[in-house]
Design a protein around this motif. Structure first.
Motif, PDB file in Angstrom:
ATOM      1  N   ARG A 115       0.833  -1.210   0.000  1.00  0.00           N
ATOM      2  CA  ARG A 115       0.000   0.000   0.000  1.00  0.00           C
ATOM      3  C   ARG A 115       0.868   1.260   0.000  1.00  0.00           C
ATOM      4  O   ARG A 115       0.512   2.262  -0.620  1.00  0.00           O
ATOM      5  N   LEU A 116       2.001   1.197   0.684  1.00  0.00           N
ATOM      6  CA  LEU A 116       2.933   2.327   0.618  1.00  0.00           C
ATOM      7  C   LEU A 116       3.471   2.472  -0.811  1.00  0.00           C
ATOM      8  O   LEU A 116       3.620   3.582  -1.324  1.00  0.00           O
ATOM      9  N   TYR A 117       3.728   1.345  -1.435  1.00  0.00           N
ATOM     10  CA  TYR A 117       4.184   1.355  -2.825  1.00  0.00           C
ATOM     11  C   TYR A 117       3.122   2.042  -3.701  1.00  0.00           C
ATOM     12  O   TYR A 117       3.445   2.882  -4.551  1.00  0.00           O
ATOM     13  N   GLY A 118       1.862   1.689  -3.457  1.00  0.00           N
ATOM     14  CA  GLY A 118       0.768   2.335  -4.200  1.00  0.00           C
ATOM     15  C   GLY A 118       0.741   3.838  -3.940  1.00  0.00           C
ATOM     16  O   GLY A 118       0.548   4.635  -4.850  1.00  0.00           O
ATOM     17  N   ALA A 119       0.969   4.236  -2.694  1.00  0.00           N
ATOM     18  CA  ALA A 119       0.903   5.653  -2.337  1.00  0.00           C
ATOM     19  C   ALA A 119       2.077   6.434  -2.927  1.00  0.00           C
ATOM     20  O   ALA A 119       1.899   7.530  -3.470  1.00  0.00           O
ATOM     21  N   PHE A 120       3.279   5.880  -2.837  1.00  0.00           N
ATOM     22  CA  PHE A 120       4.474   6.578  -3.341  1.00  0.00           C
ATOM     23  C   PHE A 120       4.588   6.483  -4.872  1.00  0.00           C
ATOM     24  O   PHE A 120       5.140   7.352  -5.513  1.00  0.00           O
ATOM     25  N   GLY A 121       4.126   5.359  -5.401  1.00  0.00           N
ATOM     26  CA  GLY A 121       4.276   5.133  -6.840  1.00  0.00           C
ATOM     27  C   GLY A 121       5.678   4.637  -7.207  1.00  0.00           C
ATOM     28  O   GLY A 121       6.038   4.575  -8.381  1.00  0.00           O
ATOM     29  N   HIS A 122       6.494   4.312  -6.228  1.00  0.00           N
ATOM     30  CA  HIS A 122       7.823   3.732  -6.476  1.00  0.00           C
ATOM     31  C   HIS A 122       8.235   2.943  -5.219  1.00  0.00           C
ATOM     32  O   HIS A 122       7.653   3.144  -4.144  1.00  0.00           O
ATOM     33  N   PRO A 123       9.241   2.057  -5.353  1.00  0.00           N
ATOM     34  CA  PRO A 123       9.600   1.197  -4.215  1.00  0.00           C
ATOM     35  C   PRO A 123      10.803   1.684  -3.403  1.00  0.00           C
ATOM     36  O   PRO A 123      11.347   0.915  -2.607  1.00  0.00           O
ATOM     37  N   ASN A 124      11.189   2.943  -3.604  1.00  0.00           N
ATOM     38  CA  ASN A 124      12.420   3.423  -2.954  1.00  0.00           C
ATOM     39  C   ASN A 124      12.117   4.032  -1.579  1.00  0.00           C
ATOM     40  O   ASN A 124      12.297   5.226  -1.344  1.00  0.00           O
ATOM     41  N   PHE A 125      11.594   3.186  -0.698  1.00  0.00           N
ATOM     42  CA  PHE A 125      11.287   3.581   0.686  1.00  0.00           C
ATOM     43  C   PHE A 125      11.480   2.332   1.535  1.00  0.00           C
ATOM     44  O   PHE A 125      11.550   1.221   1.001  1.00  0.00           O
ATOM     45  N   THR A 126      11.573   2.508   2.848  1.00  0.00           N
ATOM     46  CA  THR A 126      11.673   1.323   3.691  1.00  0.00           C
ATOM     47  C   THR A 126      11.347   1.660   5.139  1.00  0.00           C
ATOM     48  O   THR A 126      10.946   2.786   5.450  1.00  0.00           O
ATOM     49  N   PHE A 127      11.511   0.693   6.022  1.00  0.00           N
ATOM     50  CA  PHE A 127      11.144   0.858   7.429  1.00  0.00           C
ATOM     51  C   PHE A 127      12.380   1.111   8.281  1.00  0.00           C
ATOM     52  O   PHE A 127      13.422   0.496   8.072  1.00  0.00           O
ATOM     53  N   LYS A 128      12.230   1.995   9.256  1.00  0.00           N
ATOM     54  CA  LYS A 128      13.298   2.222  10.227  1.00  0.00           C
ATOM     55  C   LYS A 128      12.700   2.022  11.612  1.00  0.00           C
ATOM     56  O   LYS A 128      11.654   2.590  11.938  1.00  0.00           O
TER      57      LYS A 128
END
Ligand SMILES: NC(=O)c1ccc[n+]([C@@H]2O[C@H](COP(=O)([O-])OP(=O)(O)OC[C@H]3O[C@@H](n4cnc5c(N)ncnc54)[C@H](OP(=O)(O)O)[C@@H]3O)[C@@H](O)[C@H]2O)c1
Length: 212
Positions: free
Chosen positions: A196-209
């Protein structure tokens, strides 16, 4: 180390390249070498082998198959070739049959990592990297200077320390040991949020900290 990466999708290709770059001997396992070379000409010149040969070579074996194909691919690799090996599972139990977002075909009271461990009891399964995109798996410092978290879990402490060493070699700094393999349920259940985060950002360049 001798590392066998099973799977030739973007994850398998990315991890195989990065393991080579960080000084390991790598073979890539696939179901059909000739067909795979036609599909992925970029693998020409790489050490591509049928699954059983690849798995036999590895001291560490990485499962980079899709969730639905994982058990079948590991069966083809052969239980005898996985016995005693550190088996790194980066897969996710995603069911894409109903479109986006995918659902999980195992969850809550079981996980794909545990299914693998039950079917291959002599393998030393470690779940990791399933919560990050393949580029970040291999090059964690490309985002936030690597100030984000990768999880490991598994029932074999020595296997987890081997995997943590490999992750350090990739540049990971924050490696969080989530305990026994049953906690892979939690890691796999991060995927409904991830997609769902991928859907929101529109790309996969994010992650969890993980902030303590
Ligand atoms: N993509 C990511 O960034 C990411 C991030 C975290 C976790 N994961 C997980 O890692 C695992 C591997 O991901 P992936 O994206 O590399 O999977 P994938 O593209 O589905 O590749 C998995 C396997 O499917 C076969 N395959 C690939 N492309 C194909 C095609 N066009 N037609 C037919 N078969 C094909 C290949 O097997 P053969 O070599 O035997 O032909 C390949 O090894 C999955 O469980 C995924 O959930 C992925």
């Amino acid at each position: 180390m001798r590392i066998a990466v099973l799977g030739t999708g973007e994850v398998g290709r990315m991890l195989a390249g990065r393991f080579s770059e960080t000084g390991h001997e790598v073979v890539i396992g696939t179901r059909d070498v000739e067909k795979t070379l036609l599909r992925e000409p970029g693998l020409q010149g790489r050490d591509l082998k049928p699954l059983p040969e690849a798995a036999a070579f590895g001291e560490v074996v990485v499962n980079a198959y899709g969730g639905t194909g994982t058990l079948e691919a590991l069966r083809e690799a052969g239980a005898a070739n996985l016995d005693g090996k550190v088996l790194v599972d980066v897969s996710n139990p995603l069911d894409h049959s109903q479109g986006f977002p995918p659902t999980l075909f195992v969850k809550d009271t079981d996980s794909l990592a545990e299914q693998i461990q039950r079917e291959f009891p002599a393998a030393r399964v470690v779940k990791t990297l399933n919560t990050v995109n393949n580029t970040l798996m291999a090059y964690p410092r490309q985002l936030a200077d690597g100030d984000h978290t990768v999880f490991v879990c598994g029932d074999d402490d020595v296997a987890k320390s081997v995997v943590s060493g490999l992750l350090l070699g990739f540049g990971w700094k924050d490696i969080f040991d989530l305990g026994p393999l049953a906690n892979a349920r939690g890691l796999e259940m991060m995927l409904p949020l991830w997609v769902r985060l991928y859907g929101a950002f529109g790309h996969p360049n994010f992650t969890f900290k993980l902030v303590r």
